[in-house]
Scaffold this active site. Sequence first.
Site, mmCIF file in Angstrom:
data_model
loop_
_atom_site.group_PDB
_atom_site.id
_atom_site.type_symbol
_atom_site.label_atom_id
_atom_site.label_comp_id
_atom_site.label_asym_id
_atom_site.label_seq_id
_atom_site.Cartn_x
_atom_site.Cartn_y
_atom_site.Cartn_z
ATOM 1 N N TRP A 11 1.093 -1.284 -0.458
ATOM 2 C CA TRP A 11 0.268 -0.140 0.124
ATOM 3 C C TRP A 11 0.831 1.136 -0.003
ATOM 4 O O TRP A 11 0.767 2.076 -0.025
ATOM 5 C CB TRP A 11 -0.838 -0.732 0.930
ATOM 6 C CG TRP A 11 -1.928 -0.904 1.529
ATOM 7 C CD1 TRP A 11 -2.256 -2.442 0.016
ATOM 8 C CD2 TRP A 11 -2.985 -1.186 2.080
ATOM 9 N NE1 TRP A 11 -3.087 -2.591 0.424
ATOM 10 C CE2 TRP A 11 -3.962 -2.213 1.301
ATOM 11 C CE3 TRP A 11 -3.798 0.043 3.310
ATOM 12 C CZ2 TRP A 11 -5.066 -2.722 2.029
ATOM 13 C CZ3 TRP A 11 -4.678 -0.691 3.670
ATOM 14 C CH2 TRP A 11 -5.592 -1.849 3.142
ATOM 15 N N GLU A 97 12.219 1.972 -2.754
ATOM 16 C CA GLU A 97 11.805 2.926 -2.589
ATOM 17 C C GLU A 97 13.229 3.302 -1.296
ATOM 18 O O GLU A 97 13.130 4.383 -0.893
ATOM 19 C CB GLU A 97 10.243 3.347 -2.130
ATOM 20 C CG GLU A 97 9.944 4.064 -3.897
ATOM 21 C CD GLU A 97 8.490 3.197 -3.859
ATOM 22 O OE1 GLU A 97 7.898 2.912 -2.400
ATOM 23 O OE2 GLU A 97 7.801 3.071 -5.004
ATOM 24 N N GLU A 167 11.846 -6.378 -8.610
ATOM 25 C CA GLU A 167 11.036 -5.605 -9.113
ATOM 26 C C GLU A 167 11.892 -4.458 -10.256
ATOM 27 O O GLU A 167 12.992 -3.560 -9.495
ATOM 28 C CB GLU A 167 10.506 -4.335 -7.799
ATOM 29 C CG GLU A 167 9.481 -5.155 -7.068
ATOM 30 C CD GLU A 167 8.780 -4.352 -6.241
ATOM 31 O OE1 GLU A 167 6.995 -4.395 -6.326
ATOM 32 O OE2 GLU A 167 8.856 -3.611 -5.636
ATOM 33 N N GLY A 173 4.793 1.732 -10.868
ATOM 34 C CA GLY A 173 4.595 3.137 -11.001
ATOM 35 C C GLY A 173 4.455 3.720 -12.123
ATOM 36 O O GLY A 173 4.279 5.289 -12.179
ATOM 37 N N GLY A 234 1.450 -2.795 -6.189
ATOM 38 C CA GLY A 234 1.219 -0.846 -5.853
ATOM 39 C C GLY A 234 0.668 -0.442 -6.217
ATOM 40 O O GLY A 234 -1.033 -1.473 -5.469
ATOM 41 N N GLY A 235 -0.087 0.102 -6.878
ATOM 42 C CA GLY A 235 -1.608 0.967 -7.422
ATOM 43 C C GLY A 235 -2.840 0.018 -6.873
ATOM 44 O O GLY A 235 -3.064 0.885 -6.743
#
Length: 248
Positions: A11, A97, A167, A173, A234-235
């Site tokens: 999330w 990230e 990833e 993203g 993710g999204g």
Amino acid sequence: MARRRIIAGNWKMNKTPTEAVELVNTLAGLVKNDDVDVVYCVPAIDIVPVGAALMGSNVNLGAQNFYIEDKGAFTGEISAPMLKDAGVKYVIIGHSERRDIFGENDVMINAKVKKAFASGLSPILCCGESLALRKAGVYKEWIARQIKWDLDGVSADEVKKLVIAYEPIWAIGTGETATADQAEEVCKMIRDQIAEMYDAATAEEVRIQYGGSMNAGNAAELLSKPDIDGGLIGGASLKEDFGKIVNA
Ligand code: 13P
């Protein structure tokens, strides 16, 4: 032994506690699948309310980060025993990230993998290359080195319980997904690397996910590949589409 599929939502920094519980309730009827491990890796402040909302469901509680000490003067951090006590089962470690924005290096990531296992948490260890490294044609060497460093001193029995998420940073993203063949190439390479570092039985058991713009439209093809055992999403994990990925 067939590997069990694992579909995890990351999330990231989304959803207040109130919104998080709303999302859990929206997804409740959509993510049922007894053949898949489903995980929500939620922001730290959402762990307790989401854990309560998931009680009695098939969905596992996950976290996105922790610090390697058990307790003490580490302002702003939370520990692995705190996650464990709150009902967390899986924890993401080494997301790009965290590496790029928060400066986490492979020494720290390796310490976190060991601490997670010592605390009874299952790590989802992330690896992956930048666009520059892919273009330079050195992505496989880069990822092999990440895996080697991040698993230094980790036992074969632990690696059998590990989840590795491939990833590619250029696919996160961006809406640009790696093709199923590109994803499979690296996931297979990671499995071969585990066989080389440990043994064939360990490589056969470790679960490897793909992550990067995975969605309801491309999940089935990615998940049909022999070395892709799941997804880190993710999204699309914040939408009803997540149910379609779980059932792809
Ligand atoms: P997106 O699915 O939004 O590309 O994010 C992937 C990711 O970083 C999951 O950890």
